[in-house]
Design a protein around this motif. Structure first.
Motif, PDB file in Angstrom:
ATOM      1  N   LEU A  21       0.830  -1.218   0.000  1.00  0.00           N
ATOM      2  CA  LEU A  21       0.000   0.000   0.000  1.00  0.00           C
ATOM      3  C   LEU A  21       0.860   1.262   0.000  1.00  0.00           C
ATOM      4  O   LEU A  21       0.598   2.199  -0.760  1.00  0.00           O
ATOM      5  CB  LEU A  21      -0.926   0.022   1.224  1.00  0.00           C
ATOM      6  N   ASN A  25       0.577   3.954  -2.902  1.00  0.00           N
ATOM      7  CA  ASN A  25      -0.100   5.234  -2.632  1.00  0.00           C
ATOM      8  C   ASN A  25       0.688   6.199  -1.753  1.00  0.00           C
ATOM      9  O   ASN A  25       0.191   7.271  -1.404  1.00  0.00           O
ATOM     10  CB  ASN A  25      -1.464   4.967  -1.986  1.00  0.00           C
ATOM     11  N   THR A  30      -1.541   6.829   2.696  1.00  0.00           N
ATOM     12  CA  THR A  30      -2.200   5.601   3.155  1.00  0.00           C
ATOM     13  C   THR A  30      -2.660   5.768   4.593  1.00  0.00           C
ATOM     14  O   THR A  30      -1.872   6.140   5.460  1.00  0.00           O
ATOM     15  CB  THR A  30      -1.225   4.400   3.077  1.00  0.00           C
ATOM     16  N   GLU A  34      -7.460   2.169   5.940  1.00  0.00           N
ATOM     17  CA  GLU A  34      -7.283   1.495   4.654  1.00  0.00           C
ATOM     18  C   GLU A  34      -6.456   0.219   4.838  1.00  0.00           C
ATOM     19  O   GLU A  34      -6.769  -0.830   4.271  1.00  0.00           O
ATOM     20  CB  GLU A  34      -6.527   2.473   3.743  1.00  0.00           C
ATOM     21  N   LEU A  35      -5.397   0.319   5.642  1.00  0.00           N
ATOM     22  CA  LEU A  35      -4.562  -0.852   5.918  1.00  0.00           C
ATOM     23  C   LEU A  35      -5.393  -1.924   6.625  1.00  0.00           C
ATOM     24  O   LEU A  35      -5.318  -3.103   6.289  1.00  0.00           O
ATOM     25  CB  LEU A  35      -3.348  -0.439   6.760  1.00  0.00           C
TER      26      LEU A  35
END
Lengths: 193, 193
Positions: A21, A25, A30, A34-35
């Motif tokens: 990620l 991004n 990030t 999202e993670l």
């Protein structure tokens, strides 16, 4: 580092997903949420495995440099001819970069975002790694197979090798080991006719 | 590229400020509103100078590579001995990186965020630059001063030089030109004893 306990396996899975990620991004682009979605862990569980976003960046960076330090120590201990030590260290580094492109991309692009002790530790680990390259060069000078070169050359050699994270594709014409040999041949023998 | 009109001067000011912000906080971590505040321009005015965030990233990246291409063309035209061509190209690149560290950091870290035509153009410009290095090497082989080397070596040489954006400080012990010579001496003569 291959984890064995459930905790370790999960932690490594989180770190690998974060590296992908961050590489795609950006670290700043990030979010932890999202993670969490990417690894299907809630906020509490994610926190147990990694603590904070900066702690993940630290783990991504430090794990690879630590691996390279252990490899360099092992190679230096083998009693090889110094030029062969350089070749082996280059092969190990390019193999690792080819296997962990996302991690190395994140490390080179984002390690500046680390702060405090984490930053100091990563910088110290990188300096230790440079020191092992200098040891190999110095050994060659003592044994008479290498000429004395300025200390800063190590940064040039590492640039040559590290920069491969930007362009090397493991399914290309050369293996990482062959590419390492190509670079080290040019460097050791020179390109003059 | 030094602007002369009011429009050009302002555009360059915006691009330089964006390079600093992207280098510090990442491309994905920097918003247009933040850039507008940094250069004290409203949304409409900012749009007139640069269009979009991706257009700024393109300008930051493309301007420097274009400059290096023009410099390489000029050096190749001087009729120097090929090893001196290589040295001059290395000196020019390290001087430019030292003068534009933020731009090069953004270029290396973030050019992957470019899309479509902009991406294609930046990649083509980089390939053209690599081609100039190959021209210099090939010329040396034809003239008998350099030995034939694998094509991928150019990526190694550029890695050696480009990577300096991460560590070189212009107020250090060496000038960019001296550092370029240090690297090129090692590469041309080799480090064997």
């Amino acid at each position: 580092m291959t984890g064995t306990t459930y905790y370790e396996v999960n932690r490594e899975r989180v770190i690998a997903a974060a590296a992908e990620l961050f590489a795609r991004n950006g670290y700043h682009g990030t979010g932890m949420a999202e993670l969490g979605r990417a690894v299907e862990l809630g906020r509490g569980a994610l926190y147990r495995y990694i603590g904070s976003k900066e702690a993940v960046l630290y783990a991504i960076s430090k794990d690879q440099v630590d691996k390279m330090n252990r490899y360099a120590e092992e190679v230096l201990d083998r009693g090889l001819e110094p030029r062969e030590v350089l070749r082996e260290m280059a092969r190990g580094l390019l193999r690792n970069i080819a296997d962990h492109r996302a991690e190395w991309a994140v490390f080179f692009r984002e390690y500046n975002a680390l702060t405090g002790e984490r930053r100091d530790e990563v910088i110290a680990a990188r300096e230790r790694y440079e020191g092992y390259w200098r040891q190999a060069l110095d050994r060659g000078v003592r044994e008479g197979t290498l000429r004395p070169t300025p200390r800063l050359l190590v940064k040039g050699i590492l640039g040559m090798l590290n920069y491969t994270y930007l362009w090397f594709t493991p399914d290309g014409e050369l293996t990482p080991e062959e590419l390492a040999d190509l670079f080290l041949d040019a460097l050791i023998d020179g390109i003059h006719s």
